[in-house]
Design an enzyme around this catalytic site. Structure first.
Site, PDB file in Angstrom:
ATOM      1  N   SER A 198       0.846  -1.194   0.000  1.00  0.00           N
ATOM      2  CA  SER A 198       0.000   0.000   0.000  1.00  0.00           C
ATOM      3  C   SER A 198       0.878   1.240   0.000  1.00  0.00           C
ATOM      4  O   SER A 198       2.019   1.204   0.464  1.00  0.00           O
ATOM      5  CB  SER A 198      -0.876   0.002   1.263  1.00  0.00           C
ATOM      6  OG  SER A 198      -1.549   1.234   1.414  1.00  0.00           O
ATOM      7  N   TYR A 249      -2.013  -0.522  10.408  1.00  0.00           N
ATOM      8  CA  TYR A 249      -2.038  -0.837   8.974  1.00  0.00           C
ATOM      9  C   TYR A 249      -0.762  -0.351   8.297  1.00  0.00           C
ATOM     10  O   TYR A 249      -0.118  -1.103   7.559  1.00  0.00           O
ATOM     11  CB  TYR A 249      -3.271  -0.203   8.321  1.00  0.00           C
ATOM     12  CG  TYR A 249      -3.434  -0.570   6.869  1.00  0.00           C
ATOM     13  CD1 TYR A 249      -3.932  -1.809   6.505  1.00  0.00           C
ATOM     14  CD2 TYR A 249      -3.074   0.317   5.864  1.00  0.00           C
ATOM     15  CE1 TYR A 249      -4.077  -2.171   5.170  1.00  0.00           C
ATOM     16  CE2 TYR A 249      -3.219  -0.025   4.523  1.00  0.00           C
ATOM     17  CZ  TYR A 249      -3.718  -1.264   4.177  1.00  0.00           C
ATOM     18  OH  TYR A 249      -3.853  -1.603   2.861  1.00  0.00           O
ATOM     19  N   LYS A 284       2.172  -2.814   6.513  1.00  0.00           N
ATOM     20  CA  LYS A 284       2.545  -2.665   5.101  1.00  0.00           C
ATOM     21  C   LYS A 284       4.014  -2.259   4.960  1.00  0.00           C
ATOM     22  O   LYS A 284       4.684  -2.682   4.006  1.00  0.00           O
ATOM     23  CB  LYS A 284       1.624  -1.662   4.407  1.00  0.00           C
ATOM     24  CG  LYS A 284       0.182  -2.164   4.286  1.00  0.00           C
ATOM     25  CD  LYS A 284       0.089  -3.473   3.510  1.00  0.00           C
ATOM     26  CE  LYS A 284      -1.330  -3.903   3.245  1.00  0.00           C
ATOM     27  NZ  LYS A 284      -1.432  -5.107   2.397  1.00  0.00           N
TER      28      LYS A 284
END
Length: 195
Positions: free
Chosen positions: A87, A100, A104
């Site tokens: 991402s 998150y 990533k």
């Protein structure tokens, strides 16, 4: 649409079940790791459950499935390619995305180490790093113009990614057209990271 593909439905956090199912499904030449969860919480409210679930799916599962598949590729003695779906959040801090973004970022570094260690076996490993993608979930989460405006205003191309934008990038990295590319991150972010 693809008669040669047989889906496996399993909990990737269950290492034993994953080992049995993926190990029996091979041999493989290509792998795309795309499973992920986004459990958004402010940093001061991050729960252990959210942390554990996020790392189980976004990082540990990728490592484990990649180990199983790479071992099979090496045993076959054939070249292979692995693409991990990361991402833009791996490289830019986003509010309420502490876990998150961290998973990533860890995935990007895992990809580099995999590329270094698997390269001698002719296995290439890369990431694609998309912005918001207009999947069904993406449309639900980003359809509010007030919410999406702040993100959209930082994308020079002025739009979110469509599924085909990501798929085409993955296909490139799986193909021989990227035969000299490994350990790289292909940004599919409309320029978000340069703004």
């Amino acid at each position: 649409q693809c008669p040669g593909i047989e889906p496996l439905c399993l909990d990737l956090a269950d290492w034993d079940a994953t080992e049995a199912a993926v190990g029996a499904a091979g041999p493989f030449e290509l792998l795309v790791n795309n499973a992920a969860v986004a459990m958004l919480q402010p940093f001061l409210e991050v729960s252990r459950a959210a942390l554990d679930r996020s790392f189980d799916v976004n990082f540990r599962a990728v490592l484990h499935v990649s180990q199983i598949v790479a071992r099979q590729m090496i045993a076959q003695g054939l070249p292979g390619a692995i693409v991990n779906v990361s991402s833009q959040a791996s490289q830019r801090a986003l509010r309420d995305h502490a876990v998150y973004c961290s998973t990533k970022s860890a995935l990007d570094m895992l990809t580099k180490v995999m590329a270094m260690e698997l390269g001698p076996h002719k296995i290439r490993v890369n990431t694609v790093n998309p912005t918001v993608v207009m999947t069904d979930m993406g449309r639900i989460n980003w359809s509010d113009p007030q919410k999406s405006a702040a993100m959209m205003n930082r994308i020079p191309l002025g739009k979110f990614a469509e599924v085909d934008d990501v798929v085409n990038s993955i296909l490139f990295l799986l193909s021989d057209q990227s035969a000299m590319t490994t350990g790289s991150s292909l940004m599919v972010d409309g320029g978000f990271l340069v703004s």
